[in-house]
Design an enzyme around this catalytic site. Structure first.
Site, PDB file in Angstrom:
ATOM      1  N   ASN A  70       0.796  -1.226   0.000  1.00 34.45           N
ATOM      2  CA  ASN A  70       0.000   0.000   0.000  1.00 34.45           C
ATOM      3  C   ASN A  70       0.835   1.286   0.000  1.00 34.45           C
ATOM      4  O   ASN A  70       0.330   2.357   0.354  1.00 34.45           O
ATOM      5  CB  ASN A  70      -0.974  -0.006   1.177  1.00 34.45           C
ATOM      6  CG  ASN A  70      -1.859  -1.232   1.167  1.00 34.45           C
ATOM      7  OD1 ASN A  70      -1.807  -2.035   2.093  1.00 34.45           O
ATOM      8  ND2 ASN A  70      -2.629  -1.429   0.119  1.00 34.45           N
ATOM      9  N   ILE A 112       0.935   6.843   0.533  1.00 28.85           N
ATOM     10  CA  ILE A 112       0.248   5.786   1.258  1.00 28.85           C
ATOM     11  C   ILE A 112      -1.189   5.667   0.775  1.00 28.85           C
ATOM     12  O   ILE A 112      -1.897   6.671   0.672  1.00 28.85           O
ATOM     13  CB  ILE A 112       0.232   6.093   2.776  1.00 28.85           C
ATOM     14  CG1 ILE A 112       1.640   6.354   3.294  1.00 28.85           C
ATOM     15  CG2 ILE A 112      -0.451   4.963   3.549  1.00 28.85           C
ATOM     16  CD1 ILE A 112       1.677   6.997   4.676  1.00 28.85           C
ATOM     17  N   CYS A 113      -1.615   4.444   0.507  1.00 24.35           N
ATOM     18  CA  CYS A 113      -3.015   4.181   0.189  1.00 24.35           C
ATOM     19  C   CYS A 113      -3.672   3.673   1.469  1.00 24.35           C
ATOM     20  O   CYS A 113      -3.540   2.503   1.829  1.00 24.35           O
ATOM     21  CB  CYS A 113      -3.137   3.142  -0.928  1.00 24.35           C
ATOM     22  SG  CYS A 113      -4.847   2.804  -1.381  1.00 24.35           S
ATOM     23  N   LEU A 114      -4.340   4.580   2.171  1.00 23.07           N
ATOM     24  CA  LEU A 114      -5.012   4.254   3.426  1.00 23.07           C
ATOM     25  C   LEU A 114      -6.295   5.071   3.463  1.00 23.07           C
ATOM     26  O   LEU A 114      -6.252   6.307   3.360  1.00 23.07           O
ATOM     27  CB  LEU A 114      -4.107   4.587   4.616  1.00 23.07           C
ATOM     28  CG  LEU A 114      -4.652   4.290   6.013  1.00 23.07           C
ATOM     29  CD1 LEU A 114      -4.962   2.809   6.193  1.00 23.07           C
ATOM     30  CD2 LEU A 114      -3.672   4.759   7.078  1.00 23.07           C
TER      31      LEU A 114
END
Length: 175
Positions: free
Chosen positions: A106, A113-115
């Site tokens: 991620n 960041i992929c959150l």
């Protein structure tokens, strides 16, 4: 004289104007207070493996640290992050990036960041502590169905090989 009153100069009469307040605006003083409060709460929390502090004289820019959790492929690693708070924080999330290279499904090569809580699931109830704990948790429990790094997502199923890749890339950049 009220600030929402206009005086007609020619007739010397007053006309009331409706109070128009923009939604969800935050003055810089309240953002400052909020961030100072979050800093104190984070320092007092005693959470293991996370920390963050403002950069020099700018409370809107922070440097954070996250340690890889025990019993994960990231155990024994420590990552530096940058947090940049917008002027309308906490109504908008901060921009958070990894400064230390981290091989993770991620995270992209630039540290993005992929959150979900840093994007469409953001809530003004979240704070720096919540963000850091969520990222620390994400390290050991990635969302491989939504990868920014497909190679890392594909390798995740082989934890032994994945750990080797993490250590190889981590030692290269932290030396």
């Amino acid at each position: 004289m009220a600030s929402n009153t206009i005086i007609n100069v020619h007739t010397h009469t007053e006309t009331a104007q409706p109070n128009i307040t923009p939604t969800k605006t935050v003055d810089s003083h309240s953002v400052l207070r909020r961030l100072q409060s979050e800093l104190m709460a984070l320092m007092m929390s005693g959470d293991c493996g996370i920390s963050a502090f403002p950069e020099e004289d700018n409370i809107m820019l922070w440097k954070g640290t996250i340690k890889g959790s025990k019993d994960t492929v990231f155990e024994g690693t420590e990552y530096k992050l940058s947090l940049s708070f917008p002027n309308d924080y906490p109504f908008k999330p901060p921009k958070v990036k990894f400064e230390t290279t981290c091989f993770h499904p991620n995270l992209d090569l630039h540290g993005n960041i992929c959150l979900d809580i840093l994007q469409d699931k953001w809530s003004s109830a979240y704070d720096v502590r919540t963000i850091l704990l969520s990222i620390q948790s994400l390290l050991g429990e990635p969302n491989i169905s939504s990868p920014l790094n497909p190679q890392a997502a594909q390798l995740w199923s082989n934890q032994e090989e994945y750990r080797k890749m993490v250590q190889k890339l981590y030692k290269t950049t932290s030396a």
